[in-house]
Design a protein around this motif. Structure first.
Motif, PDB file in Angstrom:
ATOM      1  N   ARG A  75      13.559  -6.949 -13.219  1.00 43.17           N
ATOM      2  CA  ARG A  75      13.610  -8.328 -13.719  1.00 43.17           C
ATOM      3  C   ARG A  75      14.675  -8.483 -14.804  1.00 43.17           C
ATOM      4  O   ARG A  75      15.469  -9.407 -14.812  1.00 43.17           O
ATOM      5  N   CYS A  76      14.652  -7.523 -15.710  1.00 42.71           N
ATOM      6  CA  CYS A  76      15.558  -7.538 -16.859  1.00 42.71           C
ATOM      7  C   CYS A  76      17.016  -7.524 -16.405  1.00 42.71           C
ATOM      8  O   CYS A  76      17.886  -8.102 -17.045  1.00 42.71           O
ATOM      9  N   HIS A  77      17.280  -6.876 -15.269  1.00 42.41           N
ATOM     10  CA  HIS A  77      18.645  -6.786 -14.764  1.00 42.41           C
ATOM     11  C   HIS A  77      18.940  -7.833 -13.688  1.00 42.41           C
ATOM     12  O   HIS A  77      19.895  -7.697 -12.916  1.00 42.41           O
ATOM     13  N   GLY A  78      18.112  -8.859 -13.631  1.00 43.07           N
ATOM     14  CA  GLY A  78      18.445 -10.009 -12.785  1.00 43.07           C
ATOM     15  C   GLY A  78      18.093  -9.884 -11.322  1.00 43.07           C
ATOM     16  O   GLY A  78      18.549 -10.691 -10.508  1.00 43.07           O
ATOM     17  N   TRP A  79      17.289  -8.875 -10.957  1.00 40.51           N
ATOM     18  CA  TRP A  79      16.871  -8.762  -9.555  1.00 40.51           C
ATOM     19  C   TRP A  79      15.750  -9.759  -9.280  1.00 40.51           C
ATOM     20  O   TRP A  79      14.851  -9.927 -10.106  1.00 40.51           O
ATOM     21  N   LYS A  80      15.776 -10.356  -8.097  1.00 40.34           N
ATOM     22  CA  LYS A  80      14.581 -11.046  -7.614  1.00 40.34           C
ATOM     23  C   LYS A  80      13.674  -9.997  -6.978  1.00 40.34           C
ATOM     24  O   LYS A  80      14.155  -8.957  -6.490  1.00 40.34           O
ATOM     25  N   ILE A  81      12.401 -10.284  -6.970  1.00 44.19           N
ATOM     26  CA  ILE A  81      11.442  -9.289  -6.477  1.00 44.19           C
ATOM     27  C   ILE A  81      10.516  -9.950  -5.460  1.00 44.19           C
ATOM     28  O   ILE A  81       9.948 -11.024  -5.715  1.00 44.19           O
ATOM     29  N   GLY A  82      10.366  -9.289  -4.317  1.00 43.65           N
ATOM     30  CA  GLY A  82       9.453  -9.775  -3.289  1.00 43.65           C
ATOM     31  C   GLY A  82       8.455  -8.703  -2.895  1.00 43.65           C
ATOM     32  O   GLY A  82       8.658  -7.515  -3.155  1.00 43.65           O
ATOM     33  N   VAL A  83       7.365  -9.149  -2.274  1.00 40.73           N
ATOM     34  CA  VAL A  83       6.386  -8.228  -1.683  1.00 40.73           C
ATOM     35  C   VAL A  83       6.231  -8.621  -0.226  1.00 40.73           C
ATOM     36  O   VAL A  83       6.095  -9.816   0.090  1.00 40.73           O
ATOM     37  N   LEU A  84       6.296  -7.638   0.657  1.00 38.72           N
ATOM     38  CA  LEU A  84       6.136  -7.874   2.092  1.00 38.72           C
ATOM     39  C   LEU A  84       5.128  -6.867   2.615  1.00 38.72           C
ATOM     40  O   LEU A  84       5.389  -5.663   2.612  1.00 38.72           O
ATOM     41  N   THR A  85       3.959  -7.371   3.020  1.00 38.77           N
ATOM     42  CA  THR A  85       2.889  -6.438   3.355  1.00 38.77           C
ATOM     43  C   THR A  85       2.257  -6.727   4.711  1.00 38.77           C
ATOM     44  O   THR A  85       2.029  -7.893   5.067  1.00 38.77           O
ATOM     45  N   ASN A  86       2.009  -5.671   5.468  1.00 37.77           N
ATOM     46  CA  ASN A  86       1.261  -5.766   6.724  1.00 37.77           C
ATOM     47  C   ASN A  86      -0.232  -5.788   6.437  1.00 37.77           C
ATOM     48  O   ASN A  86      -0.653  -5.542   5.319  1.00 37.77           O
TER      49      ASN A  86
ATOM     50  N   ASP B 210       0.823  -1.221   0.000  1.00 36.70           N
ATOM     51  CA  ASP B 210       0.000   0.000   0.000  1.00 36.70           C
ATOM     52  C   ASP B 210       0.852   1.263   0.000  1.00 36.70           C
ATOM     53  O   ASP B 210       1.747   1.420   0.830  1.00 36.70           O
ATOM     54  N   ASP B 211       0.556   2.162  -0.900  1.00 32.38           N
ATOM     55  CA  ASP B 211       1.271   3.430  -1.046  1.00 32.38           C
ATOM     56  C   ASP B 211       2.724   3.252  -1.469  1.00 32.38           C
ATOM     57  O   ASP B 211       3.542   4.162  -1.329  1.00 32.38           O
ATOM     58  N   THR B 212       3.058   2.048  -1.953  1.00 29.43           N
ATOM     59  CA  THR B 212       4.391   1.821  -2.527  1.00 29.43           C
ATOM     60  C   THR B 212       4.221   1.273  -3.945  1.00 29.43           C
ATOM     61  O   THR B 212       4.594   1.942  -4.913  1.00 29.43           O
ATOM     62  N   LEU B 213       3.636   0.080  -4.072  1.00 31.62           N
ATOM     63  CA  LEU B 213       3.442  -0.472  -5.424  1.00 31.62           C
ATOM     64  C   LEU B 213       2.252   0.180  -6.132  1.00 31.62           C
ATOM     65  O   LEU B 213       2.175   0.178  -7.353  1.00 31.62           O
ATOM     66  N   TYR B 214       1.333   0.695  -5.367  1.00 31.51           N
ATOM     67  CA  TYR B 214       0.185   1.410  -5.960  1.00 31.51           C
ATOM     68  C   TYR B 214      -0.313   2.413  -4.915  1.00 31.51           C
ATOM     69  O   TYR B 214      -0.027   2.259  -3.725  1.00 31.51           O
ATOM     70  N   PRO B 215      -1.020   3.457  -5.358  1.00 37.08           N
ATOM     71  CA  PRO B 215      -1.521   4.437  -4.389  1.00 37.08           C
ATOM     72  C   PRO B 215      -2.728   3.893  -3.623  1.00 37.08           C
ATOM     73  O   PRO B 215      -3.734   3.524  -4.230  1.00 37.08           O
ATOM     74  N   PHE B 216      -2.605   3.838  -2.306  1.00 33.17           N
ATOM     75  CA  PHE B 216      -3.645   3.263  -1.445  1.00 33.17           C
ATOM     76  C   PHE B 216      -4.994   3.960  -1.640  1.00 33.17           C
ATOM     77  O   PHE B 216      -6.054   3.356  -1.485  1.00 33.17           O
ATOM     78  N   ARG B 217      -4.963   5.244  -2.008  1.00 30.89           N
ATOM     79  CA  ARG B 217      -6.234   5.958  -2.181  1.00 30.89           C
ATOM     80  C   ARG B 217      -7.103   5.283  -3.248  1.00 30.89           C
ATOM     81  O   ARG B 217      -8.311   5.354  -3.198  1.00 30.89           O
ATOM     82  N   ARG B 218      -6.454   4.587  -4.188  1.00 30.02           N
ATOM     83  CA  ARG B 218      -7.253   3.898  -5.219  1.00 30.02           C
ATOM     84  C   ARG B 218      -8.100   2.787  -4.614  1.00 30.02           C
ATOM     85  O   ARG B 218      -9.207   2.529  -5.065  1.00 30.02           O
ATOM     86  N   PHE B 219      -7.533   2.097  -3.632  1.00 28.57           N
ATOM     87  CA  PHE B 219      -8.288   1.039  -2.957  1.00 28.57           C
ATOM     88  C   PHE B 219      -9.483   1.649  -2.224  1.00 28.57           C
ATOM     89  O   PHE B 219     -10.618   1.177  -2.357  1.00 28.57           O
TER      90      PHE B 219
ATOM     91  N   THR C 264       5.211   1.817 -12.182  1.00 27.93           N
ATOM     92  CA  THR C 264       5.551   0.662 -11.333  1.00 27.93           C
ATOM     93  C   THR C 264       5.800  -0.574 -12.198  1.00 27.93           C
ATOM     94  O   THR C 264       6.766  -1.314 -11.984  1.00 27.93           O
ATOM     95  N   ARG C 265       4.909  -0.772 -13.170  1.00 31.40           N
ATOM     96  CA  ARG C 265       5.090  -1.938 -14.061  1.00 31.40           C
ATOM     97  C   ARG C 265       6.435  -1.866 -14.764  1.00 31.40           C
ATOM     98  O   ARG C 265       7.157  -2.855 -14.891  1.00 31.40           O
ATOM     99  N   GLN C 266       6.794  -0.657 -15.211  1.00 31.51           N
ATOM    100  CA  GLN C 266       8.067  -0.501 -15.921  1.00 31.51           C
ATOM    101  C   GLN C 266       9.251  -0.755 -14.987  1.00 31.51           C
ATOM    102  O   GLN C 266      10.240  -1.377 -15.381  1.00 31.51           O
ATOM    103  N   ALA C 267       9.146  -0.267 -13.757  1.00 33.39           N
ATOM    104  CA  ALA C 267      10.253  -0.481 -12.805  1.00 33.39           C
ATOM    105  C   ALA C 267      10.411  -1.965 -12.495  1.00 33.39           C
ATOM    106  O   ALA C 267      11.536  -2.482 -12.437  1.00 33.39           O
TER     107      ALA C 267
END
Ligand SMILES: [Mg+2]
Length: 231
Positions: free
Chosen positions: A104-115, A12-21, A96-99
């Motif tokens: 991914r393109c540069h070999g990073w693994k990606i995680g999501v950690l949410t409360n 919330d408020d990082t990958l997407y704006p929470f106000r949308r929810f 966000t999608r582009q980032a």
């Protein structure tokens, strides 16, 4: 090892704006009020959106009911629609999608950690279609008391198979995300792109306003960290 690094995002408020929810839920409430109470849905929505904008977050429904002259007892049913309603209209911002794609393109693994309530957070993740874009999703409240406790941060590191010192945590919350990441031995980025109220000082390694800058910034953070430890 090119894969031995990861970025872990708050939701919330990082990958997407929470106000949308919130506003997506308010729109569903307004439609319900129009169907069942005959009020104009646009008018009902405007009161809720205004309450959210003007500092009454969490009391959007109550404010609208009062302004529309409707009974407060309707509140629980409408709040349920915001949290659990089927009409959840969310999408990841293009930046966000582009980032994520660039990481991914540069070999990073990606995680999501949410409360938050895992069932509610899972609905958002589903609506955002995130599962296909990340390597691990951890609901922090299933691991101790959630962020900023260390256990959920170490759990996401374990699932990604990346050492904490090679993980950059990105989040909007100074206490939960930045403080938690530091305590777990991870780099931290405080993301301020979706919050529009005044921000306090940050202990993060970096404060970032534009998510597009993240791939380069994250690489720099890990490089700086490695150099400082080699010195
Ligand atoms: Mg957040």
């Amino acid at each position: 090892m090119p894969h031995n690094r990861a970025v872990v995002f708050d939701l919330d408020d990082t990958l997407y704006p929470f106000r949308r929810f919130v506003l997506s839920g308010c729109a569903a409430c307004a439609r319900r009020l129009e169907r069942r109470r005959g009020v104009d849905a646009r008018r009902a929505f405007r009161w809720m959106a205004r309450a959210f904008r003007e500092g009454a977050q969490g009391r959007e429904v109550q404010t609208a009911l009062r302004m529309l002259g409707l009974p407060d007892r309707l509140t629980p049913g409408l709040v349920d629609i915001i949290i659990w309603g089927r009409e959840l209209n969310l999408r990841l911002p293009a930046s966000t999608r582009q980032a994520l794609a660039a990481l991914r393109c540069h070999g990073w693994k990606i995680g999501v950690l949410t409360n938050g309530d895992p069932a509610v957070q899972a609905r958002k993740i589903d609506a955002l279609d995130l599962a296909d874009h990340v390597d691990a999703i951890v609901f922090a409240n299933e691991h101790g008391g959630g962020k900023p406790e260390t256990a959920p941060f170490l759990e996401v590191a374990r699932r990604l198979r990346v050492a904490p010192s090679r993980i950059v945590v990105v989040g909007d919350d100074e206490w939960c995300d930045v403080n938690g990441a530091r305590r777990a031995g991870m780099r931290s980025v405080r993301f301020v792109g979706h919050r529009h109220w005044p921000q306090g000082p940050s202990a993060a390694d970096l404060v970032l306003k534009h998510i597009a800058d993240l791939p380069r910034a994250a690489a720099q953070l890990l490089a700086d960290h490695r150099e400082s430890h080699a010195a």
